[in-house]
Design a protein around this motif. Structure first.
Motif, short mmCIF file in Angstrom:
data_model
loop_
_atom_site.label_atom_id
_atom_site.label_comp_id
_atom_site.label_asym_id
_atom_site.label_seq_id
_atom_site.Cartn_x
_atom_site.Cartn_y
_atom_site.Cartn_z
N GLU A 117 0.84 -1.19 0.00
CA GLU A 117 0.00 0.00 0.00
C GLU A 117 0.88 1.25 0.00
OE1 GLU A 117 -3.30 0.24 -0.24
OE2 GLU A 117 -3.56 -1.92 -0.36
N THR A 148 -6.37 -3.23 3.67
CA THR A 148 -7.72 -3.53 3.19
C THR A 148 -8.59 -4.28 4.20
OG1 THR A 148 -6.79 -5.50 2.14
CG2 THR A 148 -7.09 -3.54 0.75
N THR A 149 -8.00 -4.74 5.30
CA THR A 149 -8.73 -5.57 6.27
C THR A 149 -8.81 -4.88 7.62
OG1 THR A 149 -7.97 -7.58 5.16
CG2 THR A 149 -8.82 -7.82 7.39
#
Length: 221
Positions: A117, A148-149
């Motif tokens: 990222e 993303t989590t």
């Protein structure tokens, strides 16, 4: 990178409550240090909002929280008002500090960077790391999630309950354990005289190997 059992680095940093020296901030409490990729982002807002809502639960366990992001203090202060409105709380009562790590120095030194990222300049963002530090300033637990989590902070509280229990009692906690549930007797505890160690009793689950290693006992007081 900090390993389990290591004394956590005693860094200095700017935060929304001013400059802090980390060990002084912890004092004689437990501490959760958790990082997030950036301010004004959707998943991070849900995470910090949940932490705001769970603040009484962390305080009940004697745990201090402190967040970290690569944005600056004015950004943290503005974003914290969004977070408080998101969870319907007074905007001027954000319950824990947020560290500013604009240069990613802390993130890199503590292994909190997500190489997958990156920001607009192509620089890796901070991942969703969690460190649980004990009153002895040693690392007790660490977890790393990608950007993303989103994390589950109820699970973090469950882990802290286990850490605090097993630090002083001769038990371990099985999969899915929650407060009040049955615990497991440590393999190092001999069977002889076990009733004196666990007066509530010990149940042994029989297995084909014939080995008596699955020993359950009610949660010690």
């Amino acid at each position: 990178m900090v390993n389990l059992g290591d004394v956590f680095p005693d860094f200095e940093a700017d935060s929304t409550i001013g400059k802090i020296k980390f060990h002084d901030f912890i004092g004689d409490k437990w501490c959760v240090l958790f990082s997030h990729p950036a301010d004004y982002t959707p998943v991070c807002t849900t995470e910090l909002g949940k932490c705001v809502q769970l603040t009484p639960e962390f305080e009940k366990r004697g745990v201090k929280m402190i967040a970290l992001s690569c944005d600056d203090i004015p950004s943290h202060q503005g974003w914290s008002q969004d977070i408080m409105q998101f969870v319907n709380q007074p905007k001027d009562k954000f319950p824990f500090p947020i560290i500013s790590d604009k240069g990613r120095d802390l993130a890199v030194s503590l292994g909190m960077v997500d190489p997958e990222e990156k920001d607009k300049a192509g620089i890796p963002l901070t991942c969703r790391a969690v460190f649980v530090i004990g009153p002895d300033k040693k690392l007790k637990l660490s977890m790393h999630y990608p950007a993303t989590t989103g994390r589950n902070f109820a699970e973090l509280l469950r882990c802290i309950d286990s850490l605090q229990l097993t630090m002083n009692k001769k038990v371990a906690t099985p999969e899915g354990w929650t407060l009040g549930g049955k615990c497991m007797v440590l393999p190092s505890i001999p069977q002889e005289g076990i009733e004196k160690v666990f007066p509530k009793g010990v149940d042994i689950k029989q297995v084909p190997s014939g080995k008596s290693y699955l020993r359950y006992t009610p949660q010690p007081e």
